[in-house]
Write a protein that holds these residues in place. Structure first.
Motif, PDB file in Angstrom:
ATOM      1  N   PRO A 178     -82.233  16.108  71.648  1.00 57.38           N
ATOM      2  CA  PRO A 178     -83.670  15.947  71.369  1.00 57.38           C
ATOM      3  C   PRO A 178     -83.971  16.399  69.942  1.00 57.38           C
ATOM      4  N   ASP A 179     -84.880  15.708  69.286  1.00 55.01           N
ATOM      5  CA  ASP A 179     -85.195  16.040  67.895  1.00 55.01           C
ATOM      6  C   ASP A 179     -85.632  17.486  67.725  1.00 55.01           C
ATOM      7  N   GLU A 180     -86.389  17.999  68.699  1.00 59.19           N
ATOM      8  CA  GLU A 180     -86.891  19.366  68.567  1.00 59.19           C
ATOM      9  C   GLU A 180     -85.785  20.413  68.739  1.00 59.19           C
ATOM     10  N   ARG A 181     -84.595  19.988  69.172  1.00 57.19           N
ATOM     11  CA  ARG A 181     -83.478  20.923  69.349  1.00 57.19           C
ATOM     12  C   ARG A 181     -82.412  20.756  68.271  1.00 57.19           C
ATOM     13  N   VAL A 182     -82.752  20.086  67.188  1.00 56.43           N
ATOM     14  CA  VAL A 182     -81.741  19.778  66.177  1.00 56.43           C
ATOM     15  C   VAL A 182     -81.098  21.044  65.610  1.00 56.43           C
ATOM     16  N   ARG A 183     -81.870  22.089  65.379  1.00 57.39           N
ATOM     17  CA  ARG A 183     -81.309  23.317  64.813  1.00 57.39           C
ATOM     18  C   ARG A 183     -80.393  24.020  65.813  1.00 57.39           C
ATOM     19  N   ASP A 184     -80.714  23.928  67.100  1.00 50.39           N
ATOM     20  CA  ASP A 184     -79.834  24.506  68.115  1.00 50.39           C
ATOM     21  C   ASP A 184     -78.490  23.783  68.137  1.00 50.39           C
ATOM     22  N   VAL A 185     -78.546  22.463  68.032  1.00 45.02           N
ATOM     23  CA  VAL A 185     -77.309  21.679  68.029  1.00 45.02           C
ATOM     24  C   VAL A 185     -76.467  22.006  66.793  1.00 45.02           C
ATOM     25  N   ILE A 186     -77.114  22.108  65.644  1.00 42.26           N
ATOM     26  CA  ILE A 186     -76.382  22.437  64.413  1.00 42.26           C
ATOM     27  C   ILE A 186     -75.727  23.814  64.529  1.00 42.26           C
ATOM     28  N   LEU A 206     -70.908  16.739  68.778  1.00 41.94           N
ATOM     29  CA  LEU A 206     -71.455  17.572  69.846  1.00 41.94           C
ATOM     30  C   LEU A 206     -72.749  16.930  70.315  1.00 41.94           C
ATOM     31  N   ALA A 207     -72.891  16.815  71.638  1.00 41.80           N
ATOM     32  CA  ALA A 207     -74.096  16.189  72.199  1.00 41.80           C
ATOM     33  C   ALA A 207     -74.766  17.139  73.174  1.00 41.80           C
ATOM     34  N   LEU A 208     -76.084  17.209  73.078  1.00 42.56           N
ATOM     35  CA  LEU A 208     -76.904  17.983  74.008  1.00 42.56           C
ATOM     36  C   LEU A 208     -77.779  16.999  74.769  1.00 42.56           C
ATOM     37  N   GLU A 209     -77.563  16.907  76.063  1.00 43.98           N
ATOM     38  CA  GLU A 209     -78.358  15.988  76.871  1.00 43.98           C
ATOM     39  C   GLU A 209     -79.762  16.549  77.091  1.00 43.98           C
ATOM     40  N   GLN A 210     -80.647  15.681  77.501  1.00 39.99           N
ATOM     41  CA  GLN A 210     -82.025  16.080  77.725  1.00 39.99           C
ATOM     42  C   GLN A 210     -82.133  17.183  78.775  1.00 39.99           C
ATOM     43  N   ARG A 211     -81.253  17.158  79.764  1.00 37.38           N
ATOM     44  CA  ARG A 211     -81.304  18.163  80.823  1.00 37.38           C
ATOM     45  C   ARG A 211     -80.564  19.442  80.443  1.00 37.38           C
ATOM     46  N   GLY A 212     -79.972  19.476  79.234  1.00 36.12           N
ATOM     47  CA  GLY A 212     -79.390  20.715  78.737  1.00 36.12           C
ATOM     48  C   GLY A 212     -77.890  20.829  78.791  1.00 36.12           C
ATOM     49  N   ALA A 213     -77.178  19.782  79.162  1.00 41.96           N
ATOM     50  CA  ALA A 213     -75.721  19.835  79.250  1.00 41.96           C
ATOM     51  C   ALA A 213     -75.089  19.506  77.896  1.00 41.96           C
ATOM     52  N   TRP A 214     -74.012  20.234  77.569  1.00 47.34           N
ATOM     53  CA  TRP A 214     -73.321  20.058  76.294  1.00 47.34           C
ATOM     54  C   TRP A 214     -71.986  19.353  76.501  1.00 47.34           C
ATOM     55  N   THR A 215     -71.648  18.468  75.534  1.00 47.26           N
ATOM     56  CA  THR A 215     -70.342  17.807  75.530  1.00 47.26           C
ATOM     57  C   THR A 215     -69.787  17.832  74.116  1.00 47.26           C
ATOM     58  N   LEU A 216     -68.597  18.380  73.988  1.00 44.05           N
ATOM     59  CA  LEU A 216     -67.921  18.504  72.696  1.00 44.05           C
ATOM     60  C   LEU A 216     -66.910  17.368  72.537  1.00 44.05           C
ATOM     61  N   THR A 217     -66.820  16.812  71.332  1.00 45.80           N
ATOM     62  CA  THR A 217     -65.824  15.793  71.035  1.00 45.80           C
ATOM     63  C   THR A 217     -64.933  16.284  69.908  1.00 45.80           C
ATOM     64  N   LEU A 218     -63.606  16.269  70.145  1.00 44.73           N
ATOM     65  CA  LEU A 218     -62.648  16.701  69.134  1.00 44.73           C
ATOM     66  C   LEU A 218     -62.243  15.518  68.259  1.00 44.73           C
ATOM     67  N   SER A 219     -61.682  15.831  67.099  1.00 44.90           N
ATOM     68  CA  SER A 219     -61.296  14.762  66.171  1.00 44.90           C
ATOM     69  C   SER A 219     -60.155  13.908  66.708  1.00 44.90           C
ATOM     70  N   ASN A 220     -59.411  14.405  67.686  1.00 47.91           N
ATOM     71  CA  ASN A 220     -58.346  13.605  68.294  1.00 47.91           C
ATOM     72  C   ASN A 220     -58.858  12.752  69.443  1.00 47.91           C
ATOM     73  N   GLY A 221     -60.183  12.763  69.674  1.00 44.52           N
ATOM     74  CA  GLY A 221     -60.790  11.912  70.691  1.00 44.52           C
ATOM     75  C   GLY A 221     -61.003  12.573  72.031  1.00 44.52           C
ATOM     76  N   ILE A 222     -60.531  13.772  72.248  1.00 46.65           N
ATOM     77  CA  ILE A 222     -60.690  14.443  73.536  1.00 46.65           C
ATOM     78  C   ILE A 222     -62.137  14.895  73.715  1.00 46.65           C
ATOM     79  N   GLU A 223     -62.693  14.628  74.897  1.00 50.17           N
ATOM     80  CA  GLU A 223     -64.029  15.098  75.247  1.00 50.17           C
ATOM     81  C   GLU A 223     -63.905  16.373  76.074  1.00 50.17           C
ATOM     82  N   VAL A 224     -64.724  17.355  75.755  1.00 52.47           N
ATOM     83  CA  VAL A 224     -64.734  18.618  76.493  1.00 52.47           C
ATOM     84  C   VAL A 224     -66.138  18.786  77.087  1.00 52.47           C
TER      85      VAL A 224
END
Length: 279
Positions: A178-186, A206-224
């Protein structure tokens, strides 16, 4: 008896004669004396100096205006300086060229500054006059940190902006939320990125879903998948599992889910390939 009366009449002294034309001057002298005392009490030197200062102060704006009018001329040239990636020196010179021919002194530099800072890539513009007819403009561009959710860019200061040419920023991580959470994501992205470097892993997004879940993506393509709760602890668990069990097989890993309390779930690339429908 007549003689006796005459003698008595001589004993009375006559009234002294008055001088012709004589008048009383007592009251007049008192009146002028008071006036002189009042005038002598006035500090004429200070009054004169004060009047001179007031007169000069009143003349300064008029004299200044007359002098500037006599010295004023048109803006003849604009010099633009800065390091450009998204915008260009030529484009900014063309935009600032609208002020060429305007009054050198009467032109409001704040108007030029505001106009240039409306450009998507411009973070700040500093303008100064250079006699006799030139403007110098120093441009500082926004420094892109990552691509944002919908193709926009996010600057290092946390500002979202939408230039017409975001691709010129090159290869950057991708952040979402969400735009209002940009600083939290950074903030979360910086923390994770710094820790990943120590284990030879690259940060890709790094992605933050609207419901608050985080997903990390590594440079080798692995999703965490980190989920919503205890994100920092789950990230530490991922690091431990990766270092002890997965580092030697990193090329086989597709996805890691660390939302479990006692471990992680690993999705292998072979599993993905087997599950894919055959054409």
């Amino acid at each position: 008896m007549l003689e006796t009366l005459l003698i008595r009449s001589r004993a009375v002294p006559p009234e002294p004669p008055r001088r012709r034309g004589a008048t009383s001057v007592g009251p007049e002298r008192d009146r002028f004396g008071v006036l002189k005392a009042v005038l002598s009490a006035v500090p004429w030197l200070q009054v004169g100096l004060g009047a001179t200062v007031v007169l000069l102060a009143a003349m300064v704006p008029w004299a200044t205006d007359r002098m500037l009018t006599a010295m004023d001329q048109q803006i003849l040239a604009v010099d633009v300086r800065g390091e450009f990636v998204g915008d260009s020196q030529t484009a900014i010179e063309r935009a600032a060229g609208a002020w060429i021919g305007k009054s050198y002194f009467a032109t409001d530099l704040a108007d030029i500054k505001a106009e240039l800072e409306r450009r998507p890539w411009v973070a700040s513009a500093a303008i100064k006059r250079v006699w006799p007819g030139r403007l110098e403009i120093d441009i500082r561009e926004k420094k892109p940190l990552a691509y944002w959710t919908d193709g926009r860019l996010v600057s290092r200061s946390g500002e979202l902006f939408s230039p017409p040419n975001p691709e010129v920023a090159g290869k950057l991580p991708r952040l979402a939320g969400p735009d209002e959470r940009v600083r939290d994501v950074i903030g979360m992205a910086r923390t994770m990125s710094e820790q990943l470097v120590g284990y030879g892993l690259g940060f890709a997004g790094l992605a933050l879903e609207q419901r608050g879940a985080w997903t990390l993506t590594l440079s080798n393509g692995i999703e965490v998948v980190l989920g919503r709760d205890q994100v920092e602890q789950r990230f530490e668990r991922f690091i431990t599992v990766y270092e002890n069990r997965l580092a030697s097989r990193v090329d086989e890993v597709s996805r890691i889910d660390v939302r479990y309390s006692n471990g992680v779930a690993v999705q292998w690339k072979t599993d993905v390939a087997q599950a894919a429908p055959k054409s």
